[in-house]
Design an enzyme around this catalytic site. Structure first.
Site, PDB file in Angstrom:
ATOM      1  N   CYS A  84      35.105 -23.970 -45.995  1.00 49.31           N
ATOM      2  CA  CYS A  84      35.459 -23.534 -47.071  1.00 49.31           C
ATOM      3  C   CYS A  84      37.325 -23.580 -47.599  1.00 49.31           C
ATOM      4  O   CYS A  84      38.064 -24.070 -48.122  1.00 49.31           O
ATOM      5  CB  CYS A  84      35.219 -22.484 -47.347  1.00 49.31           C
ATOM      6  SG  CYS A  84      33.541 -22.153 -47.103  1.00 49.31           S
ATOM      7  N   HIS A 137      40.445 -18.984 -49.720  1.00 49.76           N
ATOM      8  CA  HIS A 137      39.669 -18.932 -48.858  1.00 49.76           C
ATOM      9  C   HIS A 137      40.277 -17.207 -48.015  1.00 49.76           C
ATOM     10  O   HIS A 137      40.026 -16.012 -48.003  1.00 49.76           O
ATOM     11  CB  HIS A 137      39.206 -18.961 -47.088  1.00 49.76           C
ATOM     12  CG  HIS A 137      38.726 -18.917 -46.065  1.00 49.76           C
ATOM     13  ND1 HIS A 137      37.530 -18.905 -46.404  1.00 49.76           N
ATOM     14  CD2 HIS A 137      39.213 -18.954 -45.204  1.00 49.76           C
ATOM     15  CE1 HIS A 137      36.477 -18.115 -45.238  1.00 49.76           C
ATOM     16  NE2 HIS A 137      37.986 -18.144 -44.607  1.00 49.76           N
TER      17      HIS A 137
END
Length: 490
Positions: A84, A137
């Site tokens: 991510c 993130h």
């Protein structure tokens, strides 16, 4: 078709002259006059191309499929790193993960303090920029380049989004036993309570996005909506679980590591093993695997419904005629293939991602392209589609011309990478092959190679790099890989 208020221009290439007059775009470029197009930027966490529009008939994704009918579907787009943090930082910054060691998963502005990410570039050029849910993130990266404070839903759930009493009890038990552990809030890997859509974060955040669309409708905007699901845990309202017959769910056809796979290429899928009820080691039992896949599918359908909520509101507000819609999944995800789960590898399953772009006035609605494209290409694409200048640092290539001619010659390869301790796996996907070199980060010397022939082995079940007959092929691919990643020649 765009309204008469939109500026009309001739196309730059005679091959596109047949596109309709009044169209917003000219060979993939925005008109110099008229309203600036908005951007609805939809990110989905852990979404592999497991969608109806990608030929996955067992998946119910009617709203994403609708967007594919209204835009161009990219069949072969690849993320730059299958995790991510780095994938999103790379996509939003326009840098490959080697820049500032983004591959180590730190916040973008710690890796590259002077970064000019996509959202900041739009803000600097007069757009109102809004972020909702998971786009970056790291929350620290949300402090720059946005017109307003990032919106993250607050609700009644505990830990990482659980609602059922059993799951909440499991979270409390886990945290009590693992007080010093790096990860907290882990309960079951899935749940399906009988609750409304807005009981979970994705529902609340998509509802807020609808409110923002109403507020922003009279000004140019860049609205980024990041959905959490289908990221673990696979939690979705019961009605989405009920869409699928668990007995009809197929397990992976290749639950084994590729023949000849180097050790560095695989994972032990620790991200999943920490959840309540998951095996601490060894393979996943079939019954549990089927439940996990069921949960993954349910989460896709839940997220799809929330995406439909946004698309419906765009239509209701009559904003589609001047709004570019981009849908992307940050990386793929293994569902038992290769005997593994989660992401964190250079395999096709992890690096291959969904991408759909729908732009006003495009004549390629409902078409597909097999051009090899990458996430670093999104930044320059959106600049070109909205008429913004291209920052000098960008490492990708604008995909805007593909919106006019999806079948034109394009990139020779797409590139990804993944670190393993002191070794980096550099990977390239050509039209036919996936080639990976595992190199020492210190000396850059090659420790292992992988080569998969997608013409004969699309599931990547056999590493043919060990076959001397393929040595010449690898010697032609290696210099291209080295050039992209800036690796000194051996």
């Amino acid at each position: 078709m765009m309204s008469n208020a939109m500026n009309r221009r001739d196309f730059l290439r005679s091959s596109c002259a047949s596109m309709a007059a009044g169209s917003l775009f000219c060979q993939g470029r925005v008109s110099a006059e008229g309203p600036r197009p908005n951007v609805l930027f939809i990110g989905v966490d852990d979404l592999r191309p497991q969608l109806g529009c990608y030929g996955q008939s067992q998946i119910l994704s009617p709203n994403i499929d609708r967007l594919a009918r209204e835009g161009l579907l990219f069949e072969r787009t690849y993320c730059q790193q299958a995790i991510c943090m780095a994938s999103r930082a790379s996509l939003l910054s326009g840098y490959r993960p080697n820049k500032g060691d983004i591959f180590r998963d730190g916040p973008l502005f710690e890796c590259v303090p002077d970064a000019l990410p996509l959202n900041m570039h739009f803000l600097n050029n007069g757009y109102e920029t809004i972020t909702i849910g998971k786009i970056y993130h790291h929350h620290s990266d949300e402090k720059k380049g946005w017109s307003r404070e990032a919106f993250h839903a607050e609700g009644d759930w505990e830990g990482r989004g659980y609602l059922s009493p059993e799951a909440i009890a499991a979270v409390e038990e886990y945290d009590a036993k693992n007080a010093k552990a790096r990860r907290h809030g882990l309960g079951p890997a899935f749940e399906g309570p009988d609750v409304p859509d807005d009981a979970y974060a994705d529902g609340l955040e998509s509802r807020h996005a609808v409110e923002e669309l109403n507020r922003l409708q009279d000004r140019p905007f860049f609205l980024a909506m990041g959905f959490h699901k289908p990221h673990l845990p696979f939690n979705a309202p019961k009605k989405y679980w009920d869409l699928y017959d668990p007995d009809a769910i197929d397990l992976a056809e290749n639950p084994f590591a590729p023949k000849g796979m180097p050790d560095a290429a695989g994972t032990t899928w620790g991200e999943l093993r920490g959840y309540h009820g998951m095996p601490e080691k060894g393979p996943m039992p079939d019954s549990l695997a089927r439940q996990l896949i069921h949960g993954y599918y349910a989460c896709i359908s839940y997220t799809d419904a929330m995406i439909g909520r946004l698309l419906d509101e765009l239509d209701r507000l009559d904003l589609r005629k001047n709004t570019i819609v981009v849908l992307w999944g940050d990386h793929g995800w293994k569902l038992g293939e290769h005997g593994m789960w989660c992401k964190h590898t250079n395999f096709e399953l992890d690096t291959h991602v969904p991408l759909i772009i729908s732009a006003p006035g495009m004549e390629t609605q409902g078409q597909r392209t097999r051009a090899l494209t990458e996430f670093v290409d999104l930044y320059p694409t959106l600049c070109e589609l909205t008429g913004l200048p291209l920052p000098a640092h960008l490492e990708g290539k604008s995909m805007a011309p593909l919106l006019a001619d999806p079948n034109q010659p394009w990139k020779e390869a797409a590139y990804s990478q993944y670190p393993r301790s002191s070794t980096m796996g550099y990977s390239m996907r050509t039209d036919r092959y996936r080639y990976t070199e595992w190199r020492s980060m210190a000396t850059k010397s090659i420790k292992a190679r992988e080569l998969y022939d997608h013409e004969t082995d699309p599931a990547e079940n056999t590493n043919i790099a060990l076959d001397p007959a393929n040595q010449a092929l690898m010697e032609t691919l290696s210099p291209k890989l080295q050039a992209v990643f800036g690796i000194a020649k051996d």
